[in-house]
Design a protein around this motif. Structure first.
Motif, short mmCIF file in Angstrom:
data_model
loop_
_atom_site.label_atom_id
_atom_site.label_comp_id
_atom_site.label_asym_id
_atom_site.label_seq_id
_atom_site.Cartn_x
_atom_site.Cartn_y
_atom_site.Cartn_z
N THR A 125 0.83 -1.20 0.00
CA THR A 125 0.00 0.00 0.00
C THR A 125 0.86 1.25 0.00
OG1 THR A 125 -1.67 -1.21 1.27
CG2 THR A 125 -1.89 1.18 1.17
N ILE A 126 1.94 1.23 0.79
CA ILE A 126 2.86 2.37 0.82
C ILE A 126 3.49 2.58 -0.55
CG2 ILE A 126 5.05 3.18 1.78
CD1 ILE A 126 4.26 1.79 4.41
N GLU A 127 3.90 1.50 -1.19
CA GLU A 127 4.50 1.61 -2.52
C GLU A 127 3.52 2.20 -3.52
OE1 GLU A 127 5.81 -2.29 -3.50
OE2 GLU A 127 7.58 -2.22 -2.19
N LEU A 128 2.26 1.78 -3.42
CA LEU A 128 1.22 2.29 -4.32
C LEU A 128 1.04 3.80 -4.14
CD1 LEU A 128 -1.23 1.84 -6.25
CD2 LEU A 128 -2.61 1.45 -4.19
N LEU A 129 0.93 4.23 -2.89
CA LEU A 129 0.69 5.65 -2.61
C LEU A 129 1.90 6.51 -2.97
CD1 LEU A 129 -1.15 5.23 0.81
CD2 LEU A 129 -2.18 5.97 -1.35
N CYS A 130 3.09 6.02 -2.65
CA CYS A 130 4.30 6.79 -2.98
C CYS A 130 4.50 6.88 -4.48
CB CYS A 130 5.53 6.16 -2.32
SG CYS A 130 5.61 6.39 -0.53
N GLY A 131 4.24 5.78 -5.18
CA GLY A 131 4.35 5.80 -6.63
C GLY A 131 3.35 6.76 -7.25
N GLY A 132 2.13 6.76 -6.72
CA GLY A 132 1.11 7.68 -7.21
C GLY A 132 1.47 9.13 -6.94
N ALA A 133 1.97 9.41 -5.73
CA ALA A 133 2.35 10.78 -5.38
C ALA A 133 3.48 11.27 -6.27
CB ALA A 133 2.77 10.84 -3.92
N SER A 134 4.45 10.40 -6.53
CA SER A 134 5.58 10.78 -7.38
C SER A 134 5.12 11.13 -8.79
CB SER A 134 6.60 9.64 -7.42
OG SER A 134 7.70 9.97 -8.23
N THR A 135 4.20 10.33 -9.33
CA THR A 135 3.70 10.59 -10.68
C THR A 135 2.87 11.87 -10.73
OG1 THR A 135 3.66 8.20 -11.10
CG2 THR A 135 2.46 9.61 -12.63
N LEU A 136 2.05 12.08 -9.71
CA LEU A 136 1.25 13.31 -9.66
C LEU A 136 2.16 14.55 -9.63
CD1 LEU A 136 -1.51 12.19 -7.15
CD2 LEU A 136 -1.93 13.05 -9.47
N LEU A 137 3.27 14.44 -8.93
CA LEU A 137 4.20 15.57 -8.87
C LEU A 137 4.85 15.84 -10.23
CD1 LEU A 137 5.84 14.90 -5.39
CD2 LEU A 137 4.47 16.90 -6.05
N ARG A 154 11.88 7.53 1.50
CA ARG A 154 10.72 7.66 0.61
C ARG A 154 10.07 9.04 0.76
NH1 ARG A 154 8.39 1.87 2.22
NH2 ARG A 154 8.60 0.73 0.26
N ILE A 155 9.83 9.42 2.01
CA ILE A 155 9.16 10.70 2.24
C ILE A 155 10.07 11.87 1.89
CG2 ILE A 155 8.02 12.14 3.96
CD1 ILE A 155 6.44 9.67 3.17
N CYS A 156 11.35 11.75 2.22
CA CYS A 156 12.29 12.82 1.87
C CYS A 156 12.29 13.08 0.37
CB CYS A 156 13.70 12.45 2.33
SG CYS A 156 13.97 12.56 4.12
N ASP A 157 12.31 12.00 -0.41
CA ASP A 157 12.34 12.13 -1.87
C ASP A 157 11.10 12.85 -2.40
OD1 ASP A 157 14.75 10.81 -1.93
OD2 ASP A 157 13.91 8.87 -2.49
N LEU A 158 9.96 12.64 -1.73
CA LEU A 158 8.72 13.27 -2.17
C LEU A 158 8.60 14.71 -1.69
CD1 LEU A 158 6.27 10.27 -1.60
CD2 LEU A 158 7.00 11.19 -3.81
N LEU A 159 8.99 14.97 -0.45
CA LEU A 159 8.84 16.31 0.11
C LEU A 159 9.60 17.36 -0.69
CD1 LEU A 159 8.95 15.91 4.00
CD2 LEU A 159 6.97 16.37 2.55
N VAL A 160 10.82 17.02 -1.12
CA VAL A 160 11.63 18.02 -1.82
C VAL A 160 11.09 18.31 -3.23
CG1 VAL A 160 13.72 17.46 -0.53
CG2 VAL A 160 13.25 16.24 -2.67
N LYS A 161 10.16 17.49 -3.69
CA LYS A 161 9.55 17.75 -5.00
C LYS A 161 8.31 18.63 -4.89
CE LYS A 161 11.12 13.34 -6.97
NZ LYS A 161 10.68 12.02 -7.52
N LEU A 162 7.81 18.80 -3.67
CA LEU A 162 6.66 19.68 -3.47
C LEU A 162 7.11 21.13 -3.54
CD1 LEU A 162 4.87 17.94 -0.45
CD2 LEU A 162 3.91 18.21 -2.75
N PRO A 163 6.29 22.01 -4.08
CA PRO A 163 6.65 23.44 -4.07
C PRO A 163 6.63 23.97 -2.64
CG PRO A 163 4.41 23.14 -4.88
CD PRO A 163 5.00 21.77 -4.76
#
Length: 278
Positions: free
Chosen positions: A53-65, A122-131
């Motif tokens: 589930t975590i992989e699904l959500l992180c993958g989705g968040a990354s693509t949305l970004l 995982r979260i670090c990689d996503l946070l730095v992509k957020l504006p």
């Protein structure tokens, strides 16, 4: 299962159906977590299914970004952090294993710390992509750091020699800058916010970060002084002492020195360093 769902959601995003893709990911994640007992606060939850589930959500968040859909991505990141909070405090992270305990327990702790480090990345990689202007960013950062405090004794072990005795249970205190969360997370957040020009928001994180954070804080402080100096005359010493005193108050004397060194080095480049050393 999760890979097929993510592929389907990505196809929707490619077609511009961002809302539909976001809702699909969230709905299926809800269904998936409910099927493994999320409502029971971890009782009987399958670690493998939680991981999927975590992989699904992180993958989705990354693509949305990738499509600049930061609000939807932030929502999925928030969901992941909620799962972390209730299901992903790695075993053995919160308490140090004593030398007298069985080696199998030490291995258990090592595995827990590795799990924590993977989840953190995982979260670090996503946070730095957020504006930096994303309205939900402060809340995400706060939740992320709060979760990390549950592994604070692991930070003690990482930052001290093996010969140093660490607290042996979660009720014992650790230095304030460790009890406030993972220094690596503070460093990443502070560097990110400072790089986006948000010095005041970056400062508390860099104070609680690593030794490299102290250098970065010195650099940001000198740059901030230089910007202010362009419109009004200010004493650089006031900017310098602010960082030094706060780091000393946190019992980080070497970090205070690194801050001072970085601050004066930048001032030298604009012919102001002698003001502090004169």
């Amino acid at each position: 299962m999760s890979s097929r769902i993510l592929t389907s959601a990505k196809a929707q995003m490619e077609a511009g159906e961002f809302y539909e893709a976001h809702q699909k990911l969230r709905t299926l994640a809800n269904r998936y977590m409910n099927s493994v007992g999320v409502s029971q606060r971890g009782k009987g939850v399958s670690a493998r299914n939680v991981e999927k589930t975590i992989e699904l959500l992180c993958g989705g968040a990354s693509t949305l970004l990738e499509y600049q859909q930061s609000t939807s991505a932030a929502d999925l990141i928030s969901y992941v952090l909620d799962i972390y909070t209730h299901h992903r405090v790695p075993p053995g992270c919160a308490v140090r294993v004593n030398d007298a305990q069985e080696s199998t327990e030490s291995t258990h702790e090592d595995t827990g710390i590795r799990t924590y480090q993977s989840d953190r990345q995982r979260i670090c990689d996503l946070l730095v992509k957020l504006p930096a202007t994303e309205t939900s960013l402060p809340g995400l950062i706060s939740t992320f750091i709060k979760w990390s405090t549950k592994c604070r004794h692991a930070f003690w072990l990482r930052e001290h020699p093996v010969s140093v005795t660490a607290p042996t249970d979660s009720t014992q205190s650790v230095p304030a800058y460790l009890a406030a969360g993972d220094p690596e997370i503070h460093h990443l957040v502070g560097t990110y916010l400072g790089g986006a020009g948000r010095y005041e928001a970056a400062e508390p994180h860099l104070l609680l970060g690593t030794e490299e954070s102290a250098r970065r804080l010195g650099q940001f402080a000198s740059e901030a002084w230089e910007r202010v100096q362009a419109t009004q005359s200010t004493d650089p010493g006031l900017w310098a002492i602010r960082g030094v005193l706060q780091l000393l108050a946190l019992h980080k004397p070497h970090a205070a020195y690194l801050f001072w060194e970085a601050f004066t080095k930048h001032l030298d480049s604009v012919s102001a360093g002698e003001v502090l050393r004169g």
